[in-house]
Motif scaffolding. Structure first.
Motif, PDB file in Angstrom:
ATOM      1  N   LEU A 180      48.875   3.812  24.980  1.00  0.00           N
ATOM      2  CA  LEU A 180      48.166   4.160  26.204  1.00  0.00           C
ATOM      3  C   LEU A 180      48.870   3.516  27.386  1.00  0.00           C
ATOM      4  O   LEU A 180      49.152   2.316  27.381  1.00  0.00           O
ATOM      5  CB  LEU A 180      46.712   3.690  26.132  1.00  0.00           C
ATOM      6  N   VAL A 181      49.158   4.337  28.407  1.00  0.00           N
ATOM      7  CA  VAL A 181      49.927   3.900  29.578  1.00  0.00           C
ATOM      8  C   VAL A 181      49.118   4.148  30.838  1.00  0.00           C
ATOM      9  O   VAL A 181      48.500   5.215  30.996  1.00  0.00           O
ATOM     10  CB  VAL A 181      51.262   4.669  29.664  1.00  0.00           C
ATOM     11  N   GLU A 182      49.125   3.162  31.731  1.00  0.00           N
ATOM     12  CA  GLU A 182      48.466   3.320  33.020  1.00  0.00           C
ATOM     13  C   GLU A 182      49.280   2.599  34.093  1.00  0.00           C
ATOM     14  O   GLU A 182      49.722   1.471  33.890  1.00  0.00           O
ATOM     15  CB  GLU A 182      47.042   2.760  32.985  1.00  0.00           C
ATOM     16  N   SER A 183      49.496   3.284  35.215  1.00  0.00           N
ATOM     17  CA  SER A 183      50.229   2.709  36.358  1.00  0.00           C
ATOM     18  C   SER A 183      51.588   2.155  35.951  1.00  0.00           C
ATOM     19  O   SER A 183      52.016   1.100  36.413  1.00  0.00           O
ATOM     20  CB  SER A 183      49.389   1.617  37.033  1.00  0.00           C
ATOM     21  N   GLY A 184      52.264   2.879  35.054  1.00  0.00           N
ATOM     22  CA  GLY A 184      53.609   2.508  34.659  1.00  0.00           C
ATOM     23  C   GLY A 184      53.706   1.409  33.629  1.00  0.00           C
ATOM     24  O   GLY A 184      54.809   1.000  33.270  1.00  0.00           O
ATOM     25  N   LYS A 185      52.574   0.902  33.140  1.00  0.00           N
ATOM     26  CA  LYS A 185      52.556  -0.185  32.171  1.00  0.00           C
ATOM     27  C   LYS A 185      51.876   0.248  30.870  1.00  0.00           C
ATOM     28  O   LYS A 185      50.982   1.100  30.874  1.00  0.00           O
ATOM     29  CB  LYS A 185      51.809  -1.402  32.730  1.00  0.00           C
ATOM     30  N   ILE A 186      52.303  -0.362  29.773  1.00  0.00           N
ATOM     31  CA  ILE A 186      51.630  -0.152  28.497  1.00  0.00           C
ATOM     32  C   ILE A 186      50.324  -0.947  28.504  1.00  0.00           C
ATOM     33  O   ILE A 186      50.337  -2.157  28.727  1.00  0.00           O
ATOM     34  CB  ILE A 186      52.523  -0.588  27.325  1.00  0.00           C
TER      35      ILE A 186
ATOM     36  N   ILE B  31      60.284   6.444  31.810  1.00  0.00           N
ATOM     37  CA  ILE B  31      60.659   5.238  32.513  1.00  0.00           C
ATOM     38  C   ILE B  31      59.557   4.918  33.512  1.00  0.00           C
ATOM     39  O   ILE B  31      59.184   5.756  34.316  1.00  0.00           O
ATOM     40  CB  ILE B  31      62.011   5.394  33.231  1.00  0.00           C
ATOM     41  N   ASN B  32      58.985   3.731  33.375  1.00  0.00           N
ATOM     42  CA  ASN B  32      57.807   3.354  34.169  1.00  0.00           C
ATOM     43  C   ASN B  32      56.676   4.366  33.977  1.00  0.00           C
ATOM     44  O   ASN B  32      55.919   4.666  34.908  1.00  0.00           O
ATOM     45  CB  ASN B  32      58.157   3.230  35.638  1.00  0.00           C
ATOM     46  N   GLY B  33      56.562   4.892  32.765  1.00  0.00           N
ATOM     47  CA  GLY B  33      55.485   5.829  32.450  1.00  0.00           C
ATOM     48  C   GLY B  33      55.713   7.243  32.929  1.00  0.00           C
ATOM     49  O   GLY B  33      54.853   8.116  32.691  1.00  0.00           O
ATOM     50  N   GLN B  34      56.825   7.509  33.590  1.00  0.00           N
ATOM     51  CA  GLN B  34      57.113   8.846  34.102  1.00  0.00           C
ATOM     52  C   GLN B  34      58.185   9.515  33.261  1.00  0.00           C
ATOM     53  O   GLN B  34      59.191   8.889  32.915  1.00  0.00           O
ATOM     54  CB  GLN B  34      57.570   8.775  35.560  1.00  0.00           C
TER      55      GLN B  34
ATOM     56  N   GLY C  31      51.233  -4.697  28.414  1.00  0.00           N
ATOM     57  CA  GLY C  31      51.620  -5.441  29.593  1.00  0.00           C
ATOM     58  C   GLY C  31      53.045  -5.188  30.043  1.00  0.00           C
ATOM     59  O   GLY C  31      53.409  -5.540  31.170  1.00  0.00           O
ATOM     60  N   LYS C  32      53.864  -4.582  29.188  1.00  0.00           N
ATOM     61  CA  LYS C  32      55.256  -4.333  29.552  1.00  0.00           C
ATOM     62  C   LYS C  32      55.410  -2.958  30.205  1.00  0.00           C
ATOM     63  O   LYS C  32      54.535  -2.087  30.104  1.00  0.00           O
ATOM     64  CB  LYS C  32      56.169  -4.445  28.333  1.00  0.00           C
TER      65      LYS C  32
END
Length: 381
Positions: free
Chosen positions: A23-29, A375-378, A351-352
Protein backbone atom coordinates in the motif's frame (compact mmCIF):
# COMPACT_ATOMS: atom_id res chain seq x y z
CA UNK A 1 -3.15 5.98 -3.19
CA UNK A 2 -1.81 2.84 -4.84
CA UNK A 3 -2.11 -0.82 -3.92
CA UNK A 4 0.01 -3.46 -5.63
CA UNK A 5 -1.77 -6.73 -4.88
CA UNK A 6 -0.88 -10.40 -4.87
CA UNK A 7 2.76 -10.08 -5.91
CA UNK A 8 5.72 -12.16 -4.81
CA UNK A 9 7.54 -9.50 -2.79
CA UNK A 10 11.34 -9.54 -2.55
CA UNK A 11 12.04 -6.90 0.08
CA UNK A 12 15.90 -7.19 -0.08
CA UNK A 13 15.97 -7.60 3.71
CA UNK A 14 14.69 -11.16 4.15
CA UNK A 15 16.16 -13.94 1.98
CA UNK A 16 12.78 -15.53 1.29
CA UNK A 17 10.14 -13.66 -0.72
CA UNK A 18 6.50 -13.69 0.32
CA UNK A 19 3.11 -13.14 -1.25
CA UNK A 20 1.91 -9.74 -0.09
CA UNK A 21 0.25 -6.48 -1.04
CA UNK A 22 1.98 -3.09 -0.97
CA UNK A 23 0.00 0.00 0.00
CA UNK A 24 1.41 3.36 -1.14
CA UNK A 25 0.36 6.86 -0.18
CA UNK A 26 1.98 10.22 -1.03
CA UNK A 27 4.95 8.51 -2.63
CA UNK A 28 5.76 6.36 0.41
CA UNK A 29 5.18 2.72 1.29
CA UNK A 30 2.57 2.67 4.04
CA UNK A 31 2.16 -1.04 4.65
CA UNK A 32 3.19 -4.44 3.29
CA UNK A 33 1.00 -7.39 4.23
CA UNK A 34 -1.10 -10.13 2.72
CA UNK A 35 -4.81 -9.55 2.15
CA UNK A 36 -4.91 -5.76 2.38
CA UNK A 37 -8.21 -4.10 1.52
CA UNK A 38 -7.55 -1.10 -0.74
CA UNK A 39 -9.25 2.11 0.46
CA UNK A 40 -11.96 3.66 -1.68
CA UNK A 41 -10.54 5.43 -4.69
CA UNK A 42 -7.22 3.61 -4.48
CA UNK A 43 -5.51 2.62 -7.74
CA UNK A 44 -5.08 -1.16 -7.76
CA UNK A 45 -2.41 -3.01 -9.71
CA UNK A 46 -2.80 -6.77 -9.93
CA UNK A 47 0.64 -8.33 -9.52
CA UNK A 48 -0.52 -11.96 -9.41
CA UNK A 49 2.18 -14.18 -10.86
CA UNK A 50 4.64 -11.30 -10.83
CA UNK A 51 7.90 -10.72 -8.94
CA UNK A 52 8.08 -7.40 -7.07
CA UNK A 53 11.41 -5.80 -6.13
CA UNK A 54 12.74 -2.56 -4.69
CA UNK A 55 13.91 -0.07 -7.28
CA UNK A 56 17.47 -0.91 -8.27
CA UNK A 57 20.19 1.43 -6.99
CA UNK A 58 23.55 2.26 -8.61
CA UNK A 59 26.30 3.27 -6.18
CA UNK A 60 28.79 4.61 -8.76
CA UNK A 61 27.80 6.14 -12.07
CA UNK A 62 28.45 9.12 -14.31
CA UNK A 63 24.90 9.17 -15.66
CA UNK A 64 23.91 12.56 -17.04
CA UNK A 65 27.52 13.77 -17.12
CA UNK A 66 28.57 12.04 -20.34
CA UNK A 67 25.47 12.58 -22.43
CA UNK A 68 24.52 9.81 -24.85
CA UNK A 69 25.33 10.64 -28.46
CA UNK A 70 26.71 14.06 -27.63
CA UNK A 71 30.35 13.37 -28.51
CA UNK A 72 33.17 15.28 -26.85
CA UNK A 73 30.95 18.25 -25.99
CA UNK A 74 28.89 16.03 -23.72
CA UNK A 75 31.78 15.02 -21.49
CA UNK A 76 31.15 16.89 -18.26
CA UNK A 77 32.31 14.21 -15.85
CA UNK A 78 35.81 15.56 -15.09
CA UNK A 79 37.81 18.77 -14.98
CA UNK A 80 40.81 18.08 -17.21
CA UNK A 81 42.84 21.17 -16.24
CA UNK A 82 43.09 20.83 -12.47
CA UNK A 83 44.22 17.71 -10.60
CA UNK A 84 42.77 19.15 -7.38
CA UNK A 85 39.09 20.07 -7.87
CA UNK A 86 37.04 19.08 -4.79
CA UNK A 87 34.82 22.16 -5.20
CA UNK A 88 33.07 20.72 -8.27
CA UNK A 89 29.44 19.69 -7.76
CA UNK A 90 27.91 17.10 -10.07
CA UNK A 91 24.46 18.66 -9.83
CA UNK A 92 25.80 21.65 -11.78
CA UNK A 93 26.40 19.49 -14.87
CA UNK A 94 23.83 16.66 -14.80
CA UNK A 95 21.65 16.65 -17.92
CA UNK A 96 18.24 15.15 -17.05
CA UNK A 97 17.30 15.07 -20.75
CA UNK A 98 19.95 12.43 -21.41
CA UNK A 99 17.96 9.50 -22.94
CA UNK A 100 19.96 7.13 -20.73
CA UNK A 101 17.89 8.29 -17.74
CA UNK A 102 14.68 7.00 -19.28
CA UNK A 103 16.35 3.76 -20.37
CA UNK A 104 17.58 3.25 -16.80
CA UNK A 105 14.19 3.97 -15.24
CA UNK A 106 12.36 1.60 -17.59
CA UNK A 107 14.88 -1.11 -16.66
CA UNK A 108 14.06 -0.63 -12.97
CA UNK A 109 17.10 1.47 -12.02
CA UNK A 110 15.35 4.13 -9.96
CA UNK A 111 18.28 5.81 -8.14
CA UNK A 112 21.86 6.52 -9.14
CA UNK A 113 24.85 8.05 -7.38
CA UNK A 114 26.47 10.07 -10.12
CA UNK A 115 29.46 12.36 -10.16
CA UNK A 116 32.91 13.25 -11.46
CA UNK A 117 35.28 10.82 -13.11
CA UNK A 118 38.64 9.55 -11.98
CA UNK A 119 41.35 11.58 -13.71
CA UNK A 120 41.89 13.90 -10.72
CA UNK A 121 43.34 13.15 -7.29
CA UNK A 122 40.28 14.98 -5.96
CA UNK A 123 37.48 15.28 -8.48
CA UNK A 124 34.41 16.68 -6.72
CA UNK A 125 31.09 15.82 -5.17
CA UNK A 126 28.76 12.96 -6.08
CA UNK A 127 24.97 13.32 -5.85
CA UNK A 128 22.24 10.74 -5.27
CA UNK A 129 19.32 11.32 -7.63
CA UNK A 130 16.20 9.62 -8.92
CA UNK A 131 16.16 8.69 -12.61
CA UNK A 132 13.03 10.64 -13.59
CA UNK A 133 12.62 14.37 -13.88
CA UNK A 134 13.29 17.36 -16.09
CA UNK A 135 15.16 19.45 -13.51
CA UNK A 136 17.93 18.00 -11.39
CA UNK A 137 16.83 19.99 -8.33
CA UNK A 138 13.61 17.94 -8.32
CA UNK A 139 15.47 14.64 -8.75
CA UNK A 140 18.01 15.06 -5.94
CA UNK A 141 17.87 12.86 -2.87
CA UNK A 142 21.15 14.22 -1.48
CA UNK A 143 23.26 16.71 -3.42
CA UNK A 144 26.55 15.79 -1.73
CA UNK A 145 26.94 12.17 -0.69
CA UNK A 146 30.68 11.65 -1.24
CA UNK A 147 33.94 13.26 -2.31
CA UNK A 148 35.60 11.55 -5.27
CA UNK A 149 39.31 10.78 -5.10
CA UNK A 150 41.33 8.57 -7.41
CA UNK A 151 44.35 6.29 -7.34
CA UNK A 152 46.15 4.22 -9.93
CA UNK A 153 46.51 4.69 -13.66
CA UNK A 154 43.97 7.42 -14.39
CA UNK A 155 45.48 10.42 -12.54
CA UNK A 156 48.98 9.22 -13.54
CA UNK A 157 48.03 9.09 -17.22
CA UNK A 158 46.17 12.41 -17.27
CA UNK A 159 48.83 14.45 -15.48
CA UNK A 160 51.93 12.40 -16.35
CA UNK A 161 53.67 15.27 -18.11
CA UNK A 162 52.58 17.93 -15.63
CA UNK A 163 53.07 16.96 -12.00
CA UNK A 164 51.82 13.45 -11.26
CA UNK A 165 53.73 10.58 -12.85
CA UNK A 166 53.69 8.03 -10.01
CA UNK A 167 51.41 6.45 -7.45
CA UNK A 168 53.56 8.10 -4.77
CA UNK A 169 52.73 11.51 -6.22
CA UNK A 170 49.01 10.76 -6.21
CA UNK A 171 49.07 9.69 -2.56
CA UNK A 172 51.21 12.67 -1.56
CA UNK A 173 48.86 15.11 -3.28
CA UNK A 174 45.84 13.68 -1.45
CA UNK A 175 47.65 13.85 1.88
CA UNK A 176 48.70 17.43 1.17
CA UNK A 177 45.11 18.43 0.42
CA UNK A 178 43.84 16.81 3.62
CA UNK A 179 46.64 18.35 5.72
CA UNK A 180 45.82 21.81 4.34
CA UNK A 181 42.09 21.29 4.85
CA UNK A 182 42.66 20.21 8.45
CA UNK A 183 44.82 23.27 9.09
CA UNK A 184 42.15 25.46 7.49
CA UNK A 185 39.50 23.88 9.74
CA UNK A 186 41.60 24.39 12.87
CA UNK A 187 42.19 28.05 12.03
CA UNK A 188 38.46 28.61 11.54
CA UNK A 189 37.67 26.93 14.86
CA UNK A 190 40.39 28.92 16.68
CA UNK A 191 39.04 32.19 15.28
CA UNK A 192 35.55 31.54 16.60
CA UNK A 193 33.36 34.61 15.99
CA UNK A 194 36.33 36.87 15.30
CA UNK A 195 36.10 37.35 11.52
CA UNK A 196 39.42 39.16 11.40
CA UNK A 197 41.23 36.04 12.62
CA UNK A 198 39.56 33.68 10.17
CA UNK A 199 41.71 32.42 7.28
CA UNK A 200 40.87 33.73 3.80
CA UNK A 201 38.01 31.79 2.26
CA UNK A 202 39.25 28.87 0.16
CA UNK A 203 36.52 27.10 -1.81
CA UNK A 204 38.59 23.98 -2.39
CA UNK A 205 39.49 23.51 1.27
CA UNK A 206 35.95 24.45 2.33
CA UNK A 207 34.68 21.60 0.15
CA UNK A 208 36.81 19.11 2.09
CA UNK A 209 35.45 20.08 5.51
CA UNK A 210 32.45 17.69 5.27
CA UNK A 211 34.98 14.88 4.73
CA UNK A 212 37.00 15.87 7.81
CA UNK A 213 33.77 16.15 9.84
CA UNK A 214 32.82 12.64 8.63
CA UNK A 215 29.59 13.94 7.14
CA UNK A 216 30.51 12.33 3.80
CA UNK A 217 33.15 9.73 2.87
CA UNK A 218 35.96 9.81 0.40
CA UNK A 219 34.84 7.84 -2.64
CA UNK A 220 38.10 6.22 -3.71
CA UNK A 221 38.63 4.99 -7.27
CA UNK A 222 40.97 2.00 -6.84
CA UNK A 223 41.27 -1.08 -9.07
CA UNK A 224 44.49 -2.73 -7.91
CA UNK A 225 44.78 -4.23 -4.45
CA UNK A 226 47.72 -1.98 -3.54
CA UNK A 227 45.69 1.11 -4.49
CA UNK A 228 42.83 -0.06 -2.28
CA UNK A 229 45.18 -0.33 0.68
CA UNK A 230 46.79 3.05 -0.02
CA UNK A 231 43.32 4.61 0.01
CA UNK A 232 42.51 2.88 3.30
CA UNK A 233 45.87 3.89 4.79
CA UNK A 234 45.30 7.57 4.06
CA UNK A 235 41.73 7.47 5.35
CA UNK A 236 42.92 5.95 8.62
CA UNK A 237 45.71 8.55 8.93
CA UNK A 238 43.18 11.38 8.82
CA UNK A 239 40.32 9.64 10.61
CA UNK A 240 37.90 10.03 7.71
CA UNK A 241 35.32 7.66 6.27
CA UNK A 242 35.90 5.99 2.92
CA UNK A 243 34.26 3.74 0.36
CA UNK A 244 36.24 1.78 -2.22
CA UNK A 245 35.12 1.98 -5.84
CA UNK A 246 35.81 -0.65 -8.57
CA UNK A 247 37.93 -3.01 -6.38
CA UNK A 248 38.83 -5.05 -9.47
CA UNK A 249 41.40 -7.13 -7.57
CA UNK A 250 39.22 -7.50 -4.50
CA UNK A 251 38.90 -11.26 -4.93
CA UNK A 252 42.67 -11.57 -4.45
CA UNK A 253 42.54 -9.93 -1.01
CA UNK A 254 38.95 -10.61 0.09
CA UNK A 255 39.94 -11.73 3.58
CA UNK A 256 41.95 -8.56 4.17
CA UNK A 257 39.21 -6.27 2.85
CA UNK A 258 36.63 -8.01 5.06
CA UNK A 259 38.63 -6.92 8.11
CA UNK A 260 38.47 -3.28 7.00
CA UNK A 261 34.66 -3.17 7.12
CA UNK A 262 34.20 -0.50 4.45
CA UNK A 263 31.61 -0.49 1.64
CA UNK A 264 32.85 -1.86 -1.68
CA UNK A 265 31.47 -0.95 -5.11
CA UNK A 266 32.57 -3.61 -7.61
CA UNK A 267 32.71 -3.10 -11.37
CA UNK A 268 32.40 -2.37 -14.20
CA UNK A 269 33.00 -6.02 -15.07
CA UNK A 270 31.25 -6.29 -18.46
CA UNK A 271 34.14 -4.62 -20.32
CA UNK A 272 37.48 -5.39 -21.92
CA UNK A 273 40.54 -5.18 -19.68
CA UNK A 274 41.62 -1.94 -21.34
CA UNK A 275 44.52 -1.16 -18.99
CA UNK A 276 47.02 -3.03 -16.86
CA UNK A 277 45.19 -2.52 -13.56
CA UNK A 278 42.18 -4.39 -15.01
CA UNK A 279 44.08 -7.54 -15.96
CA UNK A 280 42.51 -9.55 -13.11
CA UNK A 281 38.95 -8.50 -13.88
CA UNK A 282 36.32 -11.21 -13.32
CA UNK A 283 32.61 -11.46 -12.52
CA UNK A 284 33.61 -13.75 -9.64
CA UNK A 285 34.84 -10.76 -7.61
CA UNK A 286 31.53 -9.58 -6.06
CA UNK A 287 30.55 -13.10 -5.02
CA UNK A 288 33.93 -13.85 -3.44
CA UNK A 289 33.85 -10.56 -1.53
CA UNK A 290 30.27 -11.11 -0.35
CA UNK A 291 31.08 -14.61 0.89
CA UNK A 292 34.04 -13.16 2.80
CA UNK A 293 31.63 -10.90 4.68
CA UNK A 294 32.10 -7.63 2.78
CA UNK A 295 29.30 -5.17 1.99
CA UNK A 296 29.24 -5.35 -1.81
CA UNK A 297 27.50 -3.17 -4.36
CA UNK A 298 27.62 -4.07 -8.05
CA UNK A 299 28.13 -1.10 -10.38
CA UNK A 300 28.08 -0.29 -14.09
CA UNK A 301 30.21 2.86 -13.94
CA UNK A 302 27.79 4.12 -16.61
CA UNK A 303 28.30 4.95 -19.39
CA UNK A 304 31.17 2.41 -19.30
CA UNK A 305 28.33 -0.11 -19.16
CA UNK A 306 24.91 1.33 -20.05
CA UNK A 307 23.02 2.18 -16.86
CA UNK A 308 20.07 0.00 -17.84
CA UNK A 309 22.26 -3.11 -17.61
CA UNK A 310 22.80 -2.93 -13.85
CA UNK A 311 20.51 -5.96 -13.23
CA UNK A 312 22.31 -7.84 -16.01
CA UNK A 313 25.66 -7.25 -14.28
CA UNK A 314 24.20 -8.73 -11.11
CA UNK A 315 22.87 -11.70 -13.08
CA UNK A 316 26.35 -12.33 -14.51
CA UNK A 317 27.76 -12.24 -10.99
CA UNK A 318 25.21 -14.90 -10.02
CA UNK A 319 26.30 -16.97 -13.02
CA UNK A 320 29.85 -16.67 -11.70
CA UNK A 321 28.99 -17.98 -8.24
CA UNK A 322 27.38 -15.15 -6.27
CA UNK A 323 24.38 -16.11 -4.15
CA UNK A 324 21.20 -14.68 -5.75
CA UNK A 325 20.06 -12.93 -2.56
CA UNK A 326 23.50 -11.37 -2.12
CA UNK A 327 23.34 -10.19 -5.73
CA UNK A 328 19.89 -8.67 -5.15
CA UNK A 329 21.21 -6.82 -2.10
CA UNK A 330 24.17 -5.68 -4.20
CA UNK A 331 21.84 -3.64 -6.45
CA UNK A 332 19.33 -2.54 -3.78
CA UNK A 333 19.99 -2.12 -0.07
CA UNK A 334 23.80 -2.32 -0.16
CA UNK A 335 24.25 0.56 -2.64
CA UNK A 336 21.65 2.54 -0.68
CA UNK A 337 23.81 2.05 2.42
CA UNK A 338 26.97 2.75 0.41
CA UNK A 339 25.71 6.21 -0.59
CA UNK A 340 24.02 7.02 2.72
CA UNK A 341 20.36 6.94 1.67
CA UNK A 342 19.21 3.60 3.10
CA UNK A 343 16.72 5.42 5.32
CA UNK A 344 14.71 6.11 2.15
CA UNK A 345 15.72 3.54 -0.44
CA UNK A 346 16.99 0.09 -1.22
CA UNK A 347 14.32 -2.15 0.29
CA UNK A 348 10.59 -2.60 0.38
CA UNK A 349 9.66 -1.46 3.88
CA UNK A 350 7.00 0.78 5.38
CA UNK A 351 8.13 4.41 5.48
CA UNK A 352 10.48 4.19 2.50
CA UNK A 353 10.06 5.76 -0.92
CA UNK A 354 7.72 3.80 -3.15
CA UNK A 355 10.34 2.87 -5.75
CA UNK A 356 9.06 -0.48 -6.95
CA UNK A 357 9.81 -2.81 -9.88
CA UNK A 358 7.36 -5.43 -11.12
CA UNK A 359 8.66 -8.21 -13.40
CA UNK A 360 7.16 -11.24 -15.09
CA UNK A 361 9.95 -13.47 -13.80
CA UNK A 362 13.04 -13.52 -11.56
CA UNK A 363 15.12 -10.38 -11.95
CA UNK A 364 18.28 -12.34 -12.83
CA UNK A 365 16.64 -14.46 -15.55
CA UNK A 366 17.70 -13.26 -18.99
CA UNK A 367 14.19 -13.74 -20.39
CA UNK A 368 12.42 -11.82 -17.59
CA UNK A 369 10.76 -8.53 -18.53
CA UNK A 370 10.24 -5.41 -16.46
CA UNK A 371 6.49 -4.76 -16.73
CA UNK A 372 6.01 -1.76 -14.45
CA UNK A 373 8.25 0.64 -12.55
CA UNK A 374 7.11 3.09 -9.90
CA UNK A 375 9.28 5.97 -8.68
CA UNK A 376 7.93 7.87 -5.68
CA UNK A 377 4.71 5.91 -6.19
CA UNK A 378 4.23 7.19 -9.74
CA UNK A 379 4.40 4.88 -12.76
CA UNK A 380 7.26 5.40 -15.19
CA UNK A 381 5.71 5.64 -18.65
Amino acid sequence: MLCIQNGMVHDAIHPQPRHADILVESGKIVRIAAGLTPPDGCQVVNAAGRQVYPGFVEAHSHLGLDVSGAGAEGEDYSEFQDIFSPQLRSIDAIQPMDPAFREAALAGVTTVCTGPGSCNVLGGQFAAIKTVGRRVDDMVIRSNVAMKCAFGENPKRRYKNINNSSRMSTAAKLRDALFRARDYQERIEAAGDDLLRRPPFDMKLESLLPVLRREIPLKAHAHQANDCFTALRIAREFGVDITLEHVTEGHLVADLLAKENVPLAVGPSLTHASKIELRNKTFETPGILAKAGCQVSIITDAPVIPQCYLPLCAALAVKSGMEPFAALQAITINPARHIGVADRLGSLEAGKDADIVMMDGPCFAIDSTVEMVFINGQPVR
